[in-house]
Design an enzyme around this catalytic site. Structure first.
Site, PDB file in Angstrom:
ATOM      1  N   SER A   1      15.156 -16.781 -12.760  1.00 30.34           N
ATOM      2  CA  SER A   1      14.589 -15.434 -12.876  1.00 30.34           C
ATOM      3  C   SER A   1      14.414 -15.034 -14.337  1.00 30.34           C
ATOM      4  O   SER A   1      13.951 -13.939 -14.626  1.00 30.34           O
ATOM      5  CB  SER A   1      15.490 -14.422 -12.153  1.00 30.34           C
ATOM      6  OG  SER A   1      16.822 -14.522 -12.629  1.00 30.34           O
TER       7      SER A   1
ATOM      8  N   ASN B   1      26.979 -10.713  -9.467  1.00 33.24           N
ATOM      9  CA  ASN B   1      26.496  -9.760  -8.462  1.00 33.24           C
ATOM     10  C   ASN B   1      26.668  -8.307  -8.909  1.00 33.24           C
ATOM     11  O   ASN B   1      25.745  -7.498  -8.791  1.00 33.24           O
ATOM     12  CB  ASN B   1      27.222  -9.995  -7.130  1.00 33.24           C
ATOM     13  CG  ASN B   1      26.879 -11.357  -6.544  1.00 33.24           C
ATOM     14  OD1 ASN B   1      25.984 -12.029  -7.033  1.00 33.24           O
ATOM     15  ND2 ASN B   1      27.599 -11.754  -5.506  1.00 33.24           N
TER      16      ASN B   1
ATOM     17  N   THR C   1     -13.254  21.732   1.780  1.00 27.29           N
ATOM     18  CA  THR C   1     -12.491  21.075   2.841  1.00 27.29           C
ATOM     19  C   THR C   1     -13.466  20.077   3.453  1.00 27.29           C
ATOM     20  O   THR C   1     -14.678  20.349   3.508  1.00 27.29           O
ATOM     21  CB  THR C   1     -12.003  22.058   3.924  1.00 27.29           C
ATOM     22  OG1 THR C   1     -13.140  22.703   4.502  1.00 27.29           O
ATOM     23  CG2 THR C   1     -11.070  23.131   3.347  1.00 27.29           C
ATOM     24  N   HIS C   2     -12.979  18.921   3.849  1.00 26.13           N
ATOM     25  CA  HIS C   2     -13.854  17.840   4.358  1.00 26.13           C
ATOM     26  C   HIS C   2     -14.910  17.454   3.325  1.00 26.13           C
ATOM     27  O   HIS C   2     -15.976  16.973   3.683  1.00 26.13           O
ATOM     28  CB  HIS C   2     -14.546  18.245   5.662  1.00 26.13           C
ATOM     29  CG  HIS C   2     -13.638  18.879   6.668  1.00 26.13           C
ATOM     30  ND1 HIS C   2     -12.971  18.165   7.642  1.00 26.13           N
ATOM     31  CD2 HIS C   2     -13.255  20.178   6.837  1.00 26.13           C
ATOM     32  CE1 HIS C   2     -12.238  18.980   8.374  1.00 26.13           C
ATOM     33  NE2 HIS C   2     -12.381  20.208   7.899  1.00 26.13           N
TER      34      HIS C   2
ATOM     35  N   SER D   1     -22.896   0.817 -19.021  1.00 26.14           N
ATOM     36  CA  SER D   1     -23.266  -0.367 -18.264  1.00 26.14           C
ATOM     37  C   SER D   1     -24.053  -1.291 -19.178  1.00 26.14           C
ATOM     38  O   SER D   1     -24.822  -0.834 -20.018  1.00 26.14           O
ATOM     39  CB  SER D   1     -24.118   0.035 -17.062  1.00 26.14           C
ATOM     40  OG  SER D   1     -24.901  -1.053 -16.639  1.00 26.14           O
TER      41      SER D   1
ATOM     42  N   LYS E   1     -26.053   4.921 -17.758  1.00 28.36           N
ATOM     43  CA  LYS E   1     -24.789   5.108 -17.045  1.00 28.36           C
ATOM     44  C   LYS E   1     -23.603   5.432 -17.950  1.00 28.36           C
ATOM     45  O   LYS E   1     -23.494   4.954 -19.066  1.00 28.36           O
ATOM     46  CB  LYS E   1     -24.469   3.853 -16.218  1.00 28.36           C
ATOM     47  CG  LYS E   1     -25.486   3.689 -15.112  1.00 28.36           C
ATOM     48  CD  LYS E   1     -24.998   2.835 -13.997  1.00 28.36           C
ATOM     49  CE  LYS E   1     -23.940   3.479 -13.146  1.00 28.36           C
ATOM     50  NZ  LYS E   1     -23.635   2.649 -11.979  1.00 28.36           N
TER      51      LYS E   1
ATOM     52  N   GLU F   1     -11.289   5.265 -12.096  1.00 28.68           N
ATOM     53  CA  GLU F   1     -11.333   4.297 -10.992  1.00 28.68           C
ATOM     54  C   GLU F   1     -10.097   3.402 -11.016  1.00 28.68           C
ATOM     55  O   GLU F   1      -9.531   3.064  -9.970  1.00 28.68           O
ATOM     56  CB  GLU F   1     -12.590   3.427 -11.097  1.00 28.68           C
ATOM     57  CG  GLU F   1     -13.872   4.211 -10.885  1.00 28.68           C
ATOM     58  CD  GLU F   1     -15.095   3.370 -11.239  1.00 28.68           C
ATOM     59  OE1 GLU F   1     -15.701   2.816 -10.320  1.00 28.68           O
ATOM     60  OE2 GLU F   1     -15.424   3.251 -12.433  1.00 28.68           O
TER      61      GLU F   1
ATOM     62  N   TYR G   1      25.663  -9.642  -1.108  1.00 29.24           N
ATOM     63  CA  TYR G   1      24.552 -10.150  -1.920  1.00 29.24           C
ATOM     64  C   TYR G   1      23.891 -11.363  -1.257  1.00 29.24           C
ATOM     65  O   TYR G   1      24.563 -12.221  -0.695  1.00 29.24           O
ATOM     66  CB  TYR G   1      25.066 -10.564  -3.309  1.00 29.24           C
ATOM     67  CG  TYR G   1      23.972 -11.133  -4.201  1.00 29.24           C
ATOM     68  CD1 TYR G   1      23.176 -10.295  -4.965  1.00 29.24           C
ATOM     69  CD2 TYR G   1      23.724 -12.511  -4.241  1.00 29.24           C
ATOM     70  CE1 TYR G   1      22.169 -10.814  -5.770  1.00 29.24           C
ATOM     71  CE2 TYR G   1      22.713 -13.035  -5.037  1.00 29.24           C
ATOM     72  CZ  TYR G   1      21.934 -12.179  -5.799  1.00 29.24           C
ATOM     73  OH  TYR G   1      20.938 -12.686  -6.586  1.00 29.24           O
TER      74      TYR G   1
ATOM     75  N   GLN H   1      17.068 -11.124  -5.727  1.00 29.98           N
ATOM     76  CA  GLN H   1      16.489 -11.426  -7.044  1.00 29.98           C
ATOM     77  C   GLN H   1      15.006 -11.008  -7.076  1.00 29.98           C
ATOM     78  O   GLN H   1      14.456 -10.770  -8.149  1.00 29.98           O
ATOM     79  CB  GLN H   1      16.626 -12.927  -7.327  1.00 29.98           C
ATOM     80  CG  GLN H   1      16.067 -13.366  -8.645  1.00 29.98           C
ATOM     81  CD  GLN H   1      16.573 -14.744  -9.038  1.00 29.98           C
ATOM     82  OE1 GLN H   1      17.741 -14.891  -9.406  1.00 29.98           O
ATOM     83  NE2 GLN H   1      15.735 -15.756  -8.929  1.00 29.98           N
TER      84      GLN H   1
ATOM     85  N   LYS I   1      13.189  -7.359  -8.721  1.00 28.24           N
ATOM     86  CA  LYS I   1      12.846  -6.907 -10.071  1.00 28.24           C
ATOM     87  C   LYS I   1      11.364  -6.837 -10.362  1.00 28.24           C
ATOM     88  O   LYS I   1      10.876  -5.835 -10.908  1.00 28.24           O
ATOM     89  CB  LYS I   1      13.547  -7.806 -11.094  1.00 28.24           C
ATOM     90  CG  LYS I   1      15.052  -7.608 -11.101  1.00 28.24           C
ATOM     91  CD  LYS I   1      15.760  -8.719 -11.826  1.00 28.24           C
ATOM     92  CE  LYS I   1      17.177  -8.859 -11.322  1.00 28.24           C
ATOM     93  NZ  LYS I   1      17.265  -9.307  -9.901  1.00 28.24           N
TER      94      LYS I   1
HETATM   95  N1  ARG Z   1      19.529 -13.609 -11.054  1.00 32.37           N
HETATM   96  C1  ARG Z   1      20.306 -13.062  -9.997  1.00 32.37           C
HETATM   97  C2  ARG Z   1      19.587 -11.865  -9.396  1.00 32.37           C
HETATM   98  O1  ARG Z   1      18.717 -11.394  -9.980  1.00 32.37           O
HETATM   99  C3  ARG Z   1      21.632 -12.624 -10.505  1.00 32.37           C
HETATM  100  C4  ARG Z   1      22.709 -12.605  -9.483  1.00 32.37           C
HETATM  101  C5  ARG Z   1      23.032 -13.988  -9.062  1.00 32.37           C
HETATM  102  N2  ARG Z   1      24.139 -13.991  -8.185  1.00 32.37           N
HETATM  103  C6  ARG Z   1      24.434 -15.056  -7.467  1.00 32.37           C
HETATM  104  N3  ARG Z   1      25.461 -14.954  -6.679  1.00 32.37           N
HETATM  105  N4  ARG Z   1      23.700 -16.146  -7.505  1.00 32.37           N
HETATM  106  O2  ARG Z   1      19.895 -11.454  -8.312  1.00 32.37           O
END
Ligand code: ARG
Length: 464
Positions: free
Chosen positions: A29, A116, A161-162, A283, A289, A296, A323, A328, A331
């Site tokens: 990651s 974790n 409206t509409h 354009s 234009k 947009e 967990y 992961q 993110k």
């Molecule tokens: N890179 C992991 C994540 O984003 C970190 C936690 C990893 N924990 C584990 N038990 N492998 O979730």
């Protein structure tokens, strides 16, 4: 070519090695969680300080770790850090570098901690920071709308409206509608921030730890209100990210509606507004234009933000506690949604600041389409004592008559009006003008310029 360690024939062409390279590619990651570097180091420094204060590690080890972490941070900030995919994620990248800098003492940092609770802490800190950044951008955009409202507090325009002309309103009133929406968006981010501001640090892998840690101390150090009360919950929920994404998706939806209005209003068919050159494009083939590209794109980027919410909801749905590596995947959608929202807010602020409404075009459109028919019906109720349903019917007949004659309601003669209802008085013409129409809507929250000015004053006070 294919020995046991080589890549799979069907899909392994782009991998140099065997399954371990593929494992690394799917597992790592660091490509994205490097954005958590500052939060990760802040969390680790707080943890190291606590380990020292509680005597779990020595003061000198604690100090060496914290100083080493500052060096790592400055290397990363300088862009002088070699991120390694083999080291998987930001946590292990930082720790490996710390070990290179200060030696085996670095290994004491991970006492009474797991990745974790570490990642849960980092991510909460990051999302909390984004709540604050979004809040600032929302205030800036609210101020831009407020300036528009003030400049056009009694500028008459058609209300729809509409997407059909409904009743005249004022430009100021329409702008303030967005101020209200954005204020609620602020509230949603604020609420989410308050709820997420608890520390997962010290939950360890999922069960807590046998070391005598001080979770109050690390929580305080990181600006959290308190430690989370359940270690399983602390490492396994991502509802704070979901709340952020929900607020972001709702906010983006608001932006998309004004973006759409800008697209419509700036078209040659409407000509209600002119977008500045800064936020329009030409354009390459059609010289006449002026395209509202920024509007947009704000409209379109809403799809990405809403998509991020759905993506994370789908990742989290049905995950057993505590967990799982699935998490992961939390993110990237959040990073992308946060970046996209900040960009959309900035673009919208620029567009709103530069926007030039055309008062004549707005007034003309406000008067067209029998927009004061409701005023006429209300007058029949007030002046002649007709029940509203009957007044509605009489007005409908007058609209039909005007339509047949190809004129506006105000162009009908008194005789023509009396042919529909003999009781109609000359004063009826007073209510057919758009200025009188908006001025009469003086109920609380209505479009009358007096009401609009009152709301503007309230918002100016509130926003400072
Ligand atoms: N890179 C992991 C994540 O984003 C970190 C936690 C990893 N924990 C584990 N038990 N492998 O979730």
């Amino acid at each position: 070519m294919h020995d046991d360690r080589s890549a799979n024939r069907m899909w392994g062409g782009r991998f140099a090695g065997g399954p371990d390279a593929i494992m690394e590619a799917i597992n790592a990651s660091i490509g994205f969680d490097r954005r958590l570097a500052a939060e990760d180091i802040a969390g680790s420094r707080a943890h190291a300080a606590m380990l020292g204060a509680t005597g779990i590690i020595s003061d000198s080890d604690s100090r060496a770790i914290r100083e080493g972490l500052l060096t790592v941070l400055s290397e990363i900030e300088r862009g002088d850090f070699a991120f390694s995919t083999a080291l998987e994620d930001i946590h292990m990248n930082v720790e490996a570098r710390l070990a290179a800098l200060i030696g085996p003492v670095a290994g004491r940092l991970h006492t009474a901690r797991s990745r974790n609770d570490q990642v849960a802490t980092d991510f909460r800190l990051w999302v909390r920071g984004q709540c604050d950044a979004v809040d600032g951008a929302l205030v800036a955009l609210m101020r831009a709308f407020l300036a528009q409202a003030e400049a056009g507090a009694d500028m008459v325009m058609p209300g729809f409206t509409h997407l059909q002309v409904a009743q005249p309103v004022t430009w100021g009133h329409h702008m303030l509608a967005y101020v209200e929406m954005l204020a609620r968006d602020r509230g949603r981010f604020r609420d989410a921030r308050a709820r997420m501001n608890e520390s997962p640090l010290g939950a360890a892998a999922l069960a807590g730890t046998s070391f005598p840690i001080d979770r109050e101390m690390t929580a305080r150090e990181l600006g959290f209100d308190r430690p989370m009360a359940n270690s399983i919950d602390a490492v396994s929920d991502r509802d704070f990210a979901l709340e952020f994404l929900s607020a972001a998706a709702i906010c983006a939806t608001h932006l998309s509606r004004f973006a759409e209005e800008l697209v419509i209003w700036s078209s040659a068919q409407f000509r209600f507004v002119r977008l500045s050159d800064r936020f329009s494009t030409g354009s390459s083939i059609m010289p006449q234009k002026r395209n509202p590209d920024a509007a947009e794109l704000v409209r379109a980027k809403t799809g990405r933000i809403a998509g991020a919410l759905v993506a994370l909801l789908t990742v989290m749905k049905g995950l057993p506690l505590a967990y799982s590596k699935d998490m992961q995947e939390d993110k990237e959608p959040v990073f992308d949604a946060a970046d996209t929202l900040m960009l959309a807010l900035a673009a919208m602020e620029g567009m709103v600041r530069d926007l030039r409404p055309d008062p004549a075009a707005l007034r003309q459109a406000a008067a067209a389409g029998f927009s004061t028919a409701t005023d006429l019906a209300d007058w029949l109720v007030r002046a002649l004592g007709l029940p509203f349903r009957e007044a509605h019917h009489v007005t409908g007949a007058l609209v039909r008559l005007a339509e047949e004659k190809g004129c506006d309601l105000a162009d009908l003669s008194l005789e023509e009006m009396r042919s529909v209802h003999p009781g109609i008085q000359p004063q009826v013409y007073d209510v057919l003008g758009v200025d009188n129409s908006v001025a009469s809507r003086a109920s609380y929250g209505g479009t009358a310029p007096d009401q609009v000015r009152r709301q503007i004053a309230r918002w100016k006070e509130a926003l400072g």
